[in-house]
Design a protein around this motif. Structure first.
Motif, mmCIF file in Angstrom:
data_model
loop_
_atom_site.group_PDB
_atom_site.id
_atom_site.type_symbol
_atom_site.label_atom_id
_atom_site.label_comp_id
_atom_site.label_asym_id
_atom_site.label_seq_id
_atom_site.Cartn_x
_atom_site.Cartn_y
_atom_site.Cartn_z
ATOM 1 N N PHE A 127 36.688 -24.340 -6.242
ATOM 2 C CA PHE A 127 37.357 -25.557 -5.786
ATOM 3 C C PHE A 127 36.622 -26.842 -6.152
ATOM 4 C CE2 PHE A 127 38.007 -22.125 -2.569
ATOM 5 C CZ PHE A 127 39.282 -21.772 -2.988
ATOM 6 N N LYS A 159 37.568 -29.842 -3.668
ATOM 7 C CA LYS A 159 38.921 -30.055 -3.168
ATOM 8 C C LYS A 159 39.012 -29.545 -1.732
ATOM 9 C CE LYS A 159 40.604 -29.220 -7.844
ATOM 10 N NZ LYS A 159 41.349 -28.280 -8.727
ATOM 11 N N ASP A 176 33.025 -34.603 -1.276
ATOM 12 C CA ASP A 176 34.378 -34.773 -1.825
ATOM 13 C C ASP A 176 34.463 -34.336 -3.285
ATOM 14 O OD1 ASP A 176 32.940 -36.922 -2.908
ATOM 15 O OD2 ASP A 176 34.648 -38.274 -2.828
ATOM 16 N N LYS A 205 35.368 -30.028 -8.292
ATOM 17 C CA LYS A 205 35.965 -30.915 -9.296
ATOM 18 C C LYS A 205 35.000 -31.056 -10.471
ATOM 19 C CE LYS A 205 38.124 -33.582 -5.562
ATOM 20 N NZ LYS A 205 38.204 -34.911 -4.891
ATOM 21 N N GLN A 259 41.779 -29.004 0.059
ATOM 22 C CA GLN A 259 43.052 -28.405 0.460
ATOM 23 C C GLN A 259 43.014 -26.879 0.524
ATOM 24 O OE1 GLN A 259 42.702 -30.513 -2.109
ATOM 25 N NE2 GLN A 259 43.716 -32.403 -1.455
#
Length: 199
Positions: free
Chosen positions: A181, A154, A151, A183, A156
């Motif tokens: 992507f 991201k 996690d 974090k 999406q």
């Protein structure tokens, strides 16, 4: 009867820790019949999360012959009382490109290629509280790409965000997904696998 289809796997793992060590661990074991894939995300980050993840990886590797749902259940009991983890484990059959997998928690498994698919995993935290693990299947086709990620990435993003995922080699895919992507406030791990038929 026609010839048996065989496939080769191009794979790569990227791990980036928020601290000096990552609380995520990805691993791949391959033989002539199957590829065994695991991704473990110890709760939190740093050395304590890493310790839990290392303990889980060793337990999984030592007990790989167990049926997948039983392995997750027994891992849950084995680390009960720890800070816990989320995880996904899967076995990809190299004859028919069928992936059998079990996952718990906020880890992502996706397929890109002939058709796109996102796995639905069970809820909970292994070692704390989990729903009943269920083994599921995902059918792959020649050229498909499998992505496992924690996690810290991201979830999406889609094919329009990274069109080259269909043709890139596994190393570039894993690196680019982590870079594009990932974090900046969590551990980041991405496993990429491309399945190619051996002619």
């Amino acid at each position: 009867m026609g010839p048996v289809k065989k496939y080769k796997i191009d794979s790569f793992i990227v791990e980036q820790g928020l601290e000096e060590v990552s609380g995520d661990i990805g691993f791949i074991q391959e033989n002539d019949q199957e590829v065994f894939i695991g991704l473990i995300d110890g709760s939190g980050h740093g050395p304590e999360a890493r310790e839990v993840a290392e303990t889980c990886r060793k337990y999984i590797e030592d007990n790989r012959k167990m049926e997948l749902t039983h392995l997750i259940k027994s891992l849950h009991d084995f680390i009960r009382g720890s800070r816990g983890c989320v995880a996904i484990i899967g076995s990809l059959d190299l004859e028919n490109l069928q992936l059998n997998y079990v996952g718990v928690g906020n880890i992502c498994l996706r397929k890109f290629g002939v058709s796109d698919e996102r796995a639905l995993l069970g809820e909970g935290v292994i070692g704390y509280n989990i729903s009943t693990p269920k083994e599921k299947r995902m059918q792959l086709q020649n050229g498909d790409v499998l992505i496992f990620h924690s996690d810290g990435i991201k979830s999406q993003f889609g094919i329009n965000d990274y069109p080259e995922i269909i043709k890139d080699e596994a190393k570039n895919i894993a690196i680019n997904i982590a870079r594009k992507f990932g974090k900046n406030d969590d551990d980041v791990t991405c496993i990429a696998l491309r399945c190619t038929q051996i002619l």
